[in-house]
Design a protein around this motif. Structure first.
Motif, mmCIF file in Angstrom:
data_model
loop_
_atom_site.group_PDB
_atom_site.id
_atom_site.type_symbol
_atom_site.label_atom_id
_atom_site.label_comp_id
_atom_site.label_asym_id
_atom_site.label_seq_id
_atom_site.Cartn_x
_atom_site.Cartn_y
_atom_site.Cartn_z
ATOM 1 N N VAL A 1 34.863 13.292 12.065
ATOM 2 C CA VAL A 1 34.821 14.258 13.170
ATOM 3 C C VAL A 1 35.041 13.586 14.520
ATOM 4 O O VAL A 1 34.860 14.215 15.574
ATOM 5 C CB VAL A 1 33.485 15.036 13.170
ATOM 6 C CG1 VAL A 1 33.416 15.949 11.950
ATOM 7 C CG2 VAL A 1 32.287 14.099 13.200
ATOM 8 N N THR A 2 35.454 12.321 14.494
ATOM 9 C CA THR A 2 35.733 11.611 15.749
ATOM 10 C C THR A 2 37.072 10.890 15.650
ATOM 11 O O THR A 2 38.107 11.448 15.985
ATOM 12 C CB THR A 2 34.590 10.630 16.083
ATOM 13 O OG1 THR A 2 34.401 9.689 14.996
ATOM 14 C CG2 THR A 2 33.277 11.364 16.326
ATOM 15 N N PHE A 3 37.061 9.671 15.136
ATOM 16 C CA PHE A 3 38.265 8.848 15.134
ATOM 17 C C PHE A 3 39.380 9.438 14.269
ATOM 18 O O PHE A 3 40.540 9.505 14.692
ATOM 19 C CB PHE A 3 37.942 7.430 14.669
ATOM 20 C CG PHE A 3 39.134 6.528 14.643
ATOM 21 C CD1 PHE A 3 39.713 6.100 15.827
ATOM 22 C CD2 PHE A 3 39.690 6.109 13.444
ATOM 23 C CE1 PHE A 3 40.837 5.272 15.814
ATOM 24 C CE2 PHE A 3 40.807 5.279 13.424
ATOM 25 C CZ PHE A 3 41.369 4.859 14.610
ATOM 26 N N ASN A 4 39.037 9.866 13.043
ATOM 27 C CA ASN A 4 40.064 10.432 12.164
ATOM 28 C C ASN A 4 40.700 11.668 12.796
ATOM 29 O O ASN A 4 41.915 11.873 12.719
ATOM 30 C CB ASN A 4 39.477 10.826 10.806
ATOM 31 C CG ASN A 4 38.959 9.647 10.013
ATOM 32 O OD1 ASN A 4 39.074 8.503 10.435
ATOM 33 N ND2 ASN A 4 38.359 9.929 8.865
ATOM 34 N N ALA A 5 39.862 12.506 13.391
ATOM 35 C CA ALA A 5 40.362 13.734 14.014
ATOM 36 C C ALA A 5 41.298 13.414 15.168
ATOM 37 O O ALA A 5 42.375 14.010 15.302
ATOM 38 C CB ALA A 5 39.187 14.581 14.495
ATOM 39 N N ALA A 6 40.902 12.459 16.011
ATOM 40 C CA ALA A 6 41.750 12.088 17.153
ATOM 41 C C ALA A 6 43.074 11.513 16.685
ATOM 42 O O ALA A 6 44.147 11.904 17.160
ATOM 43 C CB ALA A 6 41.011 11.088 18.036
ATOM 44 N N ARG A 7 43.006 10.586 15.744
ATOM 45 C CA ARG A 7 44.233 9.938 15.256
ATOM 46 C C ARG A 7 45.158 10.941 14.578
ATOM 47 O O ARG A 7 46.394 10.827 14.663
ATOM 48 C CB ARG A 7 43.862 8.817 14.295
ATOM 49 C CG ARG A 7 45.041 7.956 13.872
ATOM 50 C CD ARG A 7 44.632 6.900 12.871
ATOM 51 N NE ARG A 7 44.073 7.513 11.663
ATOM 52 C CZ ARG A 7 43.731 6.820 10.575
ATOM 53 N NH1 ARG A 7 43.841 5.508 10.575
ATOM 54 N NH2 ARG A 7 43.247 7.431 9.519
ATOM 55 N N SER A 8 44.586 11.951 13.923
ATOM 56 C CA SER A 8 45.406 12.916 13.186
ATOM 57 C C SER A 8 46.281 13.759 14.106
ATOM 58 O O SER A 8 47.247 14.371 13.652
ATOM 59 C CB SER A 8 44.509 13.828 12.336
ATOM 60 O OG SER A 8 43.848 14.793 13.131
ATOM 61 N N ILE A 9 45.939 13.810 15.397
ATOM 62 C CA ILE A 9 46.788 14.541 16.353
ATOM 63 C C ILE A 9 47.425 13.580 17.358
ATOM 64 O O ILE A 9 47.849 13.975 18.442
ATOM 65 C CB ILE A 9 46.005 15.654 17.074
ATOM 66 C CG1 ILE A 9 44.775 15.101 17.798
ATOM 67 C CG2 ILE A 9 45.612 16.747 16.093
ATOM 68 C CD1 ILE A 9 44.081 16.137 18.675
ATOM 69 N N GLY A 10 47.468 12.310 16.993
ATOM 70 C CA GLY A 10 48.204 11.335 17.789
ATOM 71 C C GLY A 10 47.492 10.834 19.025
ATOM 72 O O GLY A 10 48.136 10.305 19.933
ATOM 73 N N LEU A 11 46.158 10.952 19.067
ATOM 74 C CA LEU A 11 45.391 10.449 20.201
ATOM 75 C C LEU A 11 44.640 9.188 19.790
ATOM 76 O O LEU A 11 43.816 9.224 18.881
ATOM 77 C CB LEU A 11 44.404 11.511 20.706
ATOM 78 C CG LEU A 11 45.020 12.785 21.275
ATOM 79 C CD1 LEU A 11 43.934 13.775 21.655
ATOM 80 C CD2 LEU A 11 45.905 12.480 22.479
ATOM 81 N N PHE A 12 44.907 8.096 20.486
ATOM 82 C CA PHE A 12 44.298 6.823 20.134
ATOM 83 C C PHE A 12 43.411 6.267 21.245
ATOM 84 O O PHE A 12 42.938 5.145 21.155
ATOM 85 C CB PHE A 12 45.384 5.805 19.774
ATOM 86 C CG PHE A 12 46.189 6.198 18.569
ATOM 87 C CD1 PHE A 12 45.775 5.846 17.302
ATOM 88 C CD2 PHE A 12 47.348 6.956 18.704
ATOM 89 C CE1 PHE A 12 46.498 6.223 16.176
ATOM 90 C CE2 PHE A 12 48.081 7.339 17.593
ATOM 91 C CZ PHE A 12 47.659 6.967 16.321
ATOM 92 N N ASP A 13 43.195 7.077 22.278
ATOM 93 C CA ASP A 13 42.386 6.610 23.403
ATOM 94 C C ASP A 13 40.963 7.150 23.362
ATOM 95 O O ASP A 13 40.196 6.963 24.301
ATOM 96 C CB ASP A 13 43.036 7.016 24.735
ATOM 97 C CG ASP A 13 43.094 8.531 24.921
ATOM 98 O OD1 ASP A 13 43.004 9.260 23.906
ATOM 99 O OD2 ASP A 13 43.233 8.990 26.066
ATOM 100 N N ARG A 14 40.597 7.802 22.271
ATOM 101 C CA ARG A 14 39.270 8.421 22.163
ATOM 102 C C ARG A 14 38.859 8.487 20.692
ATOM 103 O O ARG A 14 39.605 8.098 19.814
ATOM 104 C CB ARG A 14 39.278 9.808 22.785
ATOM 105 C CG ARG A 14 40.121 10.827 22.038
ATOM 106 C CD ARG A 14 40.433 12.030 22.901
ATOM 107 N NE ARG A 14 41.451 11.693 23.907
ATOM 108 C CZ ARG A 14 41.735 12.430 24.964
ATOM 109 N NH1 ARG A 14 41.057 13.544 25.191
ATOM 110 N NH2 ARG A 14 42.676 12.061 25.816
#
Length: 399
Positions: free
Chosen positions: A348-361
């Motif tokens: 619910v944090t890193f995987n979710a961010a990475r799955s939409i191309g966000l790597f800064d959070r």
């Protein structure tokens, strides 16, 4: 005066941190304005007088939660932005109260002109920087789906693949579209996946009856996600392979799991967590505008729904999204899926961010975005939420 922003340094201290890739006992997160400066054991930090210190006994800290599939909350329906009784800031505030710092407003299929108008308005609302948790883009769930697996969506709104209309949707979204759900068995689905990839939009397989070959063809074209695994797709079968079994076993595919305790049997959550690598699991809420609201009548786009005792469903008693937000749901990934605490937090944090191309959070590391959530141990009650360095919620807000 040089006009430079005032430097604000804050140190958040708790019994432990979930970064989320590791647990740091008696940990601290030092932030300066909108960035994390340092993360580690509290003994590594000095209590300088210019640092605001927030110390939370009997608590733990995670990155701010990110919900990549959510239809509404706090009385705001993402599919009806113009007519919702409350605005997107209400949604952001409700989510911030539950430890969320980012979300992807998710819309369902509707009449063409309504979808286009709504996407345009939603994109403008995102640009307006609403309060609380931050909208991170738009998720389109339909209209290119299988009408037999439409769930609570209206049959009249379902369409055959039409790249021209897809282009109109993307244009209306003004560069904010991040995800689109489609059914791989539809004629033209492969070209749609390629078109999505060309526009940097994640193609997610869902609301579908796709068989093995249709699913593999979509994956080969670039589909890399599965919308709410097990829901809106065929059940598992020992001889007939479908999108469900392929999504479970293909290492190229990240899967969403609705973690409300109703949409998926606990043993199926366990099965998914056994089959998929932990970094390919994304917990979603699938919340409706009734989340954080009393029992009553609400909507998901054109579909009227009711919320009774926390259950969101149509008036024909078909499950229609949820009211269970991520702060409650993510624990089921441990209790049902037997994931480690760090792995469940990552979903619910890193995987979710990475799955939409966000790597800064989505991670507590130096120079990453200062998105921080603090929870009470044992009760898991949210105590504070920090979004981009701003304290957007404290437990005192409810006192």
């Amino acid at each position: 005066m040089n006009g430079s922003p005032r430097r604000i340094r804050r140190l958040y201290i708790a019994d432990y941190l979930l970064t989320p890739d590791k647990r740091v006992d008696h940990g601290g997160v030092l932030c300066e304005n909108d960035r994390i400066l340092a993360v580690g054991n509290v003994s590594a930090f000095t209590r300088d007088p210019d640092i605001e210190i927030y110390e939370f006994p009997n608590a733990y800290i995670t990155p701010g939660f990110i919900d990549t599939h959510i239809h509404g909350a706090g009385g705001f329906d993402c599919s009806s932005a113009r007519t919702s009784p409350r605005n997107i800031s209400n949604m952001g505030k409700i989510l911030a109260e539950r430890g969320m710092t980012g979300f992807v407003p998710t819309v369902v299929a509707d009449r063409s002109e309504i979808m286009l108008e709504n996407l345009s308005l939603l994109a403008d609302l995102i640009d307006s920087e609403p309060e609380g948790a931050v909208p991170l883009g738009i998720n389109i769930e339909g209209p290119f789906i299988n009408s037999r697996k439409r769930g609570s969506q209206q049959e009249y709104a379902i369409k055959d693949v039409d790249l021209g209309f897809a282009a109109e949707l993307f244009s209306a979204g003004k560069g904010k579209i991040r995800l689109m759900t489609f059914a791989p068995e539809l004629p033209g689905a492969t070209r749609l996946v390629e078109f999505l990839s060309e526009n940097n939009i994640t193609a997610s397989m869902g609301h579908t009856e796709a068989n093995e070959s249709q699913t593999l063809r979509a994956i080969a074209a670039g589909a890399r996600r599965c919308t709410h695994l097990f829901n809106g797709m065929p059940p598992l079968h020992q001889r007939n392979m479908s999108v469900t079994s392929i999504a479970l076993t293909d290492s190229r595919v990240t899967v969403e799991l609705i973690i409300d305790g109703r949409h998926i049997h606990p043993r199926m959550v366990d099965l998914a967590c056994r089959c998929k690598a932990a970094d390919q699991l994304v917990g979603i809420s699938d919340c409706t505008m009734g989340a954080g609201m009393p029992n009553g009548e609400y909507r998901i786009g054109p579909s009227p729904i009711k919320v009774e005792n926390g259950v969101s469903q149509t008036f024909q008693n078909v499950l229609a999204g949820t009211t269970t937000m991520l702060d409650t749901g993510w624990h089921s990934l441990m209790s049902c899926g037997h994931l480690q605490e760090t792995q469940a937090a990552a979903a619910v944090t890193f995987n979710a961010a990475r799955s939409i191309g966000l790597f800064d959070r989505g991670v507590l590391l130096p120079m990453k975005r200062a998105d921080v959530a603090v929870f009470e141990q044992h009760t898991n009650r949210p105590l504070m939420t920090v979004c981009n360095g701003r304290i957007v919620y404290t437990g005192k807000n409810n006192e």
